[in-house]
Write a protein that holds these residues in place. Structure first.
Motif, PDB file in Angstrom:
ATOM      1  N   ASP A   1     -42.838  41.893 106.881  1.00 53.01           N
ATOM      2  CA  ASP A   1     -43.063  40.613 106.194  1.00 53.01           C
ATOM      3  C   ASP A   1     -44.239  40.642 105.232  1.00 53.01           C
ATOM      4  O   ASP A   1     -44.537  39.647 104.563  1.00 53.01           O
ATOM      5  N   GLY A   2     -44.943  41.772 105.147  1.00 51.33           N
ATOM      6  CA  GLY A   2     -46.050  41.909 104.213  1.00 51.33           C
ATOM      7  C   GLY A   2     -47.388  41.399 104.721  1.00 51.33           C
ATOM      8  O   GLY A   2     -48.401  41.534 104.033  1.00 51.33           O
ATOM      9  N   ILE A   3     -47.437  40.831 105.921  1.00 55.88           N
ATOM     10  CA  ILE A   3     -48.697  40.355 106.509  1.00 55.88           C
ATOM     11  C   ILE A   3     -49.347  41.509 107.254  1.00 55.88           C
ATOM     12  O   ILE A   3     -48.729  42.105 108.152  1.00 55.88           O
ATOM     13  N   LEU A   4     -50.608  41.822 106.921  1.00 53.82           N
ATOM     14  CA  LEU A   4     -51.231  43.049 107.414  1.00 53.82           C
ATOM     15  C   LEU A   4     -52.299  42.833 108.483  1.00 53.82           C
ATOM     16  O   LEU A   4     -52.886  43.807 108.956  1.00 53.82           O
ATOM     17  N   ALA A   5     -52.585  41.590 108.880  1.00 55.68           N
ATOM     18  CA  ALA A   5     -53.598  41.345 109.913  1.00 55.68           C
ATOM     19  C   ALA A   5     -53.166  42.009 111.216  1.00 55.68           C
ATOM     20  O   ALA A   5     -52.070  41.745 111.708  1.00 55.68           O
ATOM     21  N   ASN A   6     -54.008  42.866 111.799  1.00 55.85           N
ATOM     22  CA  ASN A   6     -53.582  43.653 112.966  1.00 55.85           C
ATOM     23  C   ASN A   6     -54.577  43.660 114.118  1.00 55.85           C
ATOM     24  O   ASN A   6     -54.433  44.456 115.051  1.00 55.85           O
ATOM     25  N   HIS A   7     -55.584  42.773 114.102  1.00 56.45           N
ATOM     26  CA  HIS A   7     -56.583  42.808 115.154  1.00 56.45           C
ATOM     27  C   HIS A   7     -56.291  41.859 116.315  1.00 56.45           C
ATOM     28  O   HIS A   7     -57.127  41.658 117.193  1.00 56.45           O
ATOM     29  N   SER A   8     -55.109  41.279 116.332  1.00 57.73           N
ATOM     30  CA  SER A   8     -54.706  40.445 117.454  1.00 57.73           C
ATOM     31  C   SER A   8     -53.187  40.483 117.529  1.00 57.73           C
ATOM     32  O   SER A   8     -52.550  41.282 116.848  1.00 57.73           O
TER      33      SER A   8
END
Length: 243
Positions: free
Chosen positions: A162-169
């Motif tokens: 989906d192009g969303i790159l937040a990966n810390h949670s």
């Protein structure tokens, strides 16, 4: 008499050969529509209700189009292999993996246009599709898997493209991810709908440490029958290039 003429006019518009965007309710009753030969732009005033869905009809299958399904969701260059695509407006649990501002309010902006040759031939991320859905048909790229943790939308395979790159949670947007529910035989399938050429594979892995474990190895298999085993590592820095 006026209502009769109105509906006849709509029927004539729907018979065109252009791109057609429609918002329909749960009973397939028309709420809004826009049509254009090369591009359709739909500004819809009204609240979305559960059961509402978007119909996108294109004049030519097996072609590239640029589609924006909501004003807060980035447009995607997608390959459409069906004459009509149906996008279900997400509610409840299904909404958790989408931007919470999406599909809300009284005004909505949707567009679809034919993609230009320079766009389709440019060097780009072939895997990105911001409007992919779990049960999507005929719109590529499309992601699916043999396991999605508890069947929840926040762990659906589509979150990986989906192009969303937040990966810390992990969990609700922007932390949706593909969840494998600890399955050792987890498999992720990425379909493009046609042959593609690429020279690099880049992975963003979830890094919600210490909650997360991490993969150390994976096997990539391609539709031509070839495959490759790659080594992975624990990282929170984002992309791992497997070129």
């Amino acid at each position: 008499m006026t209502d009769s003429l109105y509906f006849q006019s709509l029927e004539k518009q729907q018979m065109g050969d252009g791109i057609c965007l429609k918002v329909l309710d749960r009973m397939d009753r028309l709420k809004a529509m826009a049509e254009g030969e090369e591009q359709a732009v739909l500004a819809f005033e009204g609240l979305y209700e559960e059961g509402d869905h978007i119909s996108l009809k294109v004049p030519q299958r097996n072609c590239h189009y640029v589609v924006q399904i909501d004003d807060v969701i980035e447009s995607s260059l997608v390959y459409i292999a069906e004459e009509e695509l149906i996008f279900d407006i997400p509610f409840g649990e299904k909404k958790k993996s989408w931007n919470p501002k999406a599909f809300t309010g009284e005004w909505h902006y949707l567009t679809c246009r034919r993609a230009g040759g320079r766009e389709t031939e440019s060097y780009r991320n072939l895997a990105k599709n911001t409007l992919d859905q779990q049960k999507a048909r005929g719109c590529f790229p499309h992601a699916s898997a043999n396991v999605e943790t508890r069947g929840e939308s926040v762990f659906a395979a589509r979150n990986a493209i989906d192009g969303i790159l937040a990966n810390h949670s992990h969990g609700s947007w922007p932390y949706g991810s593909w969840g494998i529910n600890r399955r050792e035989d987890a498999e992720f399938l990425l379909e493009f709908g046609r042959p593609v050429s690429f020279d690099k594979i880049v992975l963003w892995t979830r890094a919600d440490f210490p909650h997360d474990n991490w993969w150390i190895q994976a096997r990539l298999e391609f539709s031509d029958g070839t495959g490759e085993v790659v080594s992975l590592k624990k990282t929170e820095r984002g992309p791992m290039s497997l070129s």
